[in-house]
Structures are given as C-alpha cells and as structure tokens.
Design a protein around this motif. Sequence first.
Motif, PDB file in Angstrom:
ATOM      1  N   PHE A 255       8.358  11.435  11.655  1.00 54.27           N
ATOM      2  CA  PHE A 255       8.554  12.985  11.388  1.00 54.27           C
ATOM      3  C   PHE A 255       9.549  13.129  11.736  1.00 54.27           C
ATOM      4  O   PHE A 255       9.910  14.636  11.191  1.00 54.27           O
ATOM      5  CB  PHE A 255       6.856  13.527  11.097  1.00 54.27           C
ATOM      6  N   GLN A 282      12.743   2.638  12.903  1.00 53.94           N
ATOM      7  CA  GLN A 282      10.120   3.051  13.450  1.00 53.94           C
ATOM      8  C   GLN A 282       9.754   1.715  13.510  1.00 53.94           C
ATOM      9  O   GLN A 282       8.406   1.381  13.585  1.00 53.94           O
ATOM     10  CB  GLN A 282      10.234   3.344  11.725  1.00 53.94           C
ATOM     11  N   VAL A 327       4.735  17.214  15.976  1.00 51.46           N
ATOM     12  CA  VAL A 327       3.767  15.804  16.200  1.00 51.46           C
ATOM     13  C   VAL A 327       3.348  15.764  16.605  1.00 51.46           C
ATOM     14  O   VAL A 327       2.800  15.947  18.328  1.00 51.46           O
ATOM     15  CB  VAL A 327       5.125  14.812  15.370  1.00 51.46           C
ATOM     16  N   GLU A 350      -0.961   9.016  10.396  1.00 50.53           N
ATOM     17  CA  GLU A 350      -0.225   8.112   9.882  1.00 50.53           C
ATOM     18  C   GLU A 350      -0.204   6.353  10.719  1.00 50.53           C
ATOM     19  O   GLU A 350       0.043   7.204  12.310  1.00 50.53           O
ATOM     20  CB  GLU A 350       1.215   8.185   9.387  1.00 50.53           C
ATOM     21  N   ARG A 361       2.355  14.861  11.315  1.00 48.40           N
ATOM     22  CA  ARG A 361       2.301  16.433  11.166  1.00 48.40           C
ATOM     23  C   ARG A 361       1.765  17.351  10.707  1.00 48.40           C
ATOM     24  O   ARG A 361       0.676  17.065   9.730  1.00 48.40           O
ATOM     25  CB  ARG A 361       4.050  15.985  10.864  1.00 48.40           C
TER      26      ARG A 361
END
Length: 538
Positions: A255, A282, A327, A350, A361
């Motif tokens: 994020f 990622q 986060v 996630e 987030r």
Amino acid sequence: MSSTSGLLRLLPLLLLLLHSESSKSEMHIGKEFLVAFPELIAYYHPDRPNITIQATALGNEASVTTVSRLDRQSNQQTVVTTYDFIFDENLELGKEEISNRSAKITSDRNISVFATSHKNNSIQTALIVPTHSLGTKYFIPVVPTIQTTTNPASGVTMQVTERSPFRIIILNAGAENTVTVKGEEEDRVIGLSPYQVAQVWLDQGNNMEAVEATAPVAVFFGHPCALRAPCTCGPLYTPLPMVMEDTSDFLIPPFVAEPESDEAQVLVMDGSGSSSSRRYSQDSPVVRKAGAAILYSPGLLLALIPDSDFASCYIVSAIPDVKSYVVIMVKKDETDGVYVGTTKVATGWESMKNTDYKAVRHDLEDGRSVIWHAYSKMAVYFIGNNEGNQFGHPAPIISTTPDFRGCALVPESLHIGNSAEGWRESLKYCLDQDLELISFISEDHVNHVNRQLAQSELGELAELWIGMRRSSVVGSWYWANDHPVNVTYWGEDEPGSTEDGQCAMMGSKKDDDFMWKDEDCCKRARPLCISRGKFITE
C-alpha cells in the motif's frame, strides 16, 4: 552448584526475564530528544517552511520544553495528549557544513516525538528517537536511482537544485565528538561540539560507506528536492537506522509503493558495510539481512522495521487536513488480536505474497490513535498523502509486551518467591515486595498468565500459591485482595471438600495446563506474585 540450588537463585528473575525486551520500547520513548530540520526545497517555490515537532504524552500529562540551539528561544507546554511545537523557519538547515541549527526537547515524563517539515504541499516527517537510543555507527545506503536527480551520475552537480548530490546530516548529542565518515578511497574526519550539526554531500566518485563517532549521534540521509515528476521536485529524507548485527527479515509494507513500479527500490546495507539496491516487487516483499534496509518510492524514504523489532503497541497521530493512515503487518493467524483504540481491525487484511504475513491499511481519524495487539507483535508504519505527495515513517514503539487489556505502558510482571512457605506467609512475602499474591480477573487473564508461564523455564518447580482461599464460615472461595471471583480454572475433581484444603494453588507445568487445586494452607510452596500493569487503549 546443584541444579536445584541454581534454580532457587534464579526463580525471582525467571518471569521478569519475560519482560527483558521492554528496553526495546525505550528505543522510541524518552525524556530527551534532539532534532534538526533538513533543507526543504519544494516545487522551486520560495515559500516559507513550516517546521514543527509533535510531542505525544503517554498516559499522564507531561511538561515538555523545547530550546532552539540557534537563538536559545524556549517554549514550555503541558502536554495532555499531543502538542505541536512550532519553530522559527531559520532553524531549517541551509547549506552550511557545520551549524548550530538544532533543537533540544526535554520532558518530565516519557513522551514520543516526530518532526514535520512542510512547504507548499510537500511534507516530510521523521520519527525522532530519544538521545539514549542514539548510536555511534551507521551504514550509509547506496543513493537511489532517480531519473534526472541521480541518473545519469554525470549530471549530478551542486549548481542545480534537483541534480545536487544526496547528503547525510549528522546531529551530535551532548558531548564533544569526533565523527569519521568512511569512504571507499578516503575518510573524512569532523569535530563536533555538543548539539552541532554537520552536513556531508555524498561524492559520486568516493563511495561513502559508514559514519563512526566517538559519542552518540543521529544521522539523516536524503535530498532537498529530488525529482518526483516532470518539473516537480520535493524533499526526501529519513533518519538512518542503526544496523542490526543479527540476521533479520525486513518486510516491505504494501500500500506504499506501486506493486510493479520501475521507480521503487529497496536500499540494503549489510553487516559488512557494503550497500546495494534492488527493484521493489510485491512478489518478494522480504529482505533477509544482518544490517538495515530502506524503501525508496518517489517522495518517500522509509526505514524498514526488522522482525526482531516488531512490537505490541504503537501510538500515532494524524496530521490535520492531510490524509493519514497506518499500514499494519502481522502473522496470518494473528490478525484477530489487532486493535486501533477499542476497535478490532477485523476487515481489509491482504496476504503478503510468499510470506506468512498479512497486511492492512487503516485510515486514521483526527488526533491520537493507539494501535495494539492482544497477544503478539506486529509492525506499524505511519503514512500520509498530501495532494498525491506521499510521506511517512515507522510508528513509534510504546510497548513490546502484548496484553489483552490494551497497550501496556507499564507491563504487568510476575515474580516467583525465592522460598517455599505456607499460604499466609506467601501472602505476606508478596506484600513486603510491594506486590500481590496473584488474583485473576477474567478468563483472558488466566490465558495471558498461562502463556507467560509456558514461555518460562521453571525446571522442577511443580506448584505455586495463588491469592485465593476458602471462607471457613460459608465455604465459598474469595480473592485475598477482595476482587470479585469472576473466573476459576480448577483441575479435574477440584476443588475438593473443606477437609481437603482451604487455600488454592496452581500447577506450574505446561503439561498440566496450569490447573488449580485446593490444598492445606500450611503446605510449603512458592508464591506467584504480581505487579499490576498500566494500560491505555485510546
């Protein structure tokens, strides 16, 4: 020494060792801080900078004083939750190599501090660590590849703002100091008086590897106006973290950077002093190193938190009129223990690819937010976004001791007495130590204490007195401190009749699940004493 006598000597310390990590929480809270505000050039505008520090009180109000080392101007305020101290714009660093442009913050109670530099719509924030957490050695990261600013290298020049070299800023604490900036070809030695600031521009031709000092310093790394879009530049700074000697996992928070950004990079410094960079993906969000790591994304340099420094409680504050969020990263099977204030963070998680972690987030409301875990540890980053310009820093650690009641400002601690006595003598022993013979307030509390006992080394110790006994008049059980009996944890066929025992003890073996039983009050056993904690949730 026999194993039994060794055990007897260690017993008073065994459970206190469970809280030996509490010193990690002191990395970010304290009573004395130093700050310098790096040169901030945003959008080429000659706007005046707005430079502030935010002090956050922890539980009790604090008397906080700031003193500018440049003009000796001071400001004293009583901080109940948070307070923003505004400094004169002249405190911002210019291009001097050595200056007195720093400020000292002192408090009568522990506080946390972060600094904000704001010009036009560009913002940079930094977590400020207390002076007792400063180090004497820092590794210098490789300069990130930023088109036009640092790439091509031949274009770097002091004559053009957005193409000037990256710099390190060395802020000296309260002692005379000799600082060596170690280079691949030659070293640079700098003498600093208390609270002075040195700036060193990173020569492209002499790779600089480390900062070593004879007394504690803080070191910042960055650029006053790195290009982030065509004809748009902004500041880019981060305090350098101290290098981890042991191998740790550095998880890269999602994020924050675009998933497959060509610009986002991870700057890695290993324990030998060498540094390198790699493209962020990622699909591989973990860096395993003995050293330190920093995430670069346009407008943001973010020091990454090693998993060995994960904590159970953080406090952050939203910046007014700016989109602010955190986060949070935690093990996949531990998301159910994460709270912001009194609200469980139940949705939005996630999975992080190729890891055992999940991330979320969470948008922040105005004011202070307490982020805590009921039974484990996590990593938390504060991130802001002002009109598309991103900034942020690791959230300040308040506690490393998880607790189901909230953020443990003062962790509850357990203490096993060093001699076996009857129940009445055990009760007196705890009181004489300014402790209590333990009572349990809920099933969660029972599980919390059992978890701590399971993590300790109790050797041959089999049973422990607790603060419960039976009324000889009516036969009911009560706590010696008059707390209501809200929970019991009796073993099978326990408790027995009044003839079987009038006092309660608990097992100390994990295999026995720490169950309770009644026993003759004159039986000799060691007491389990408790020091009550202090908690906040919002």
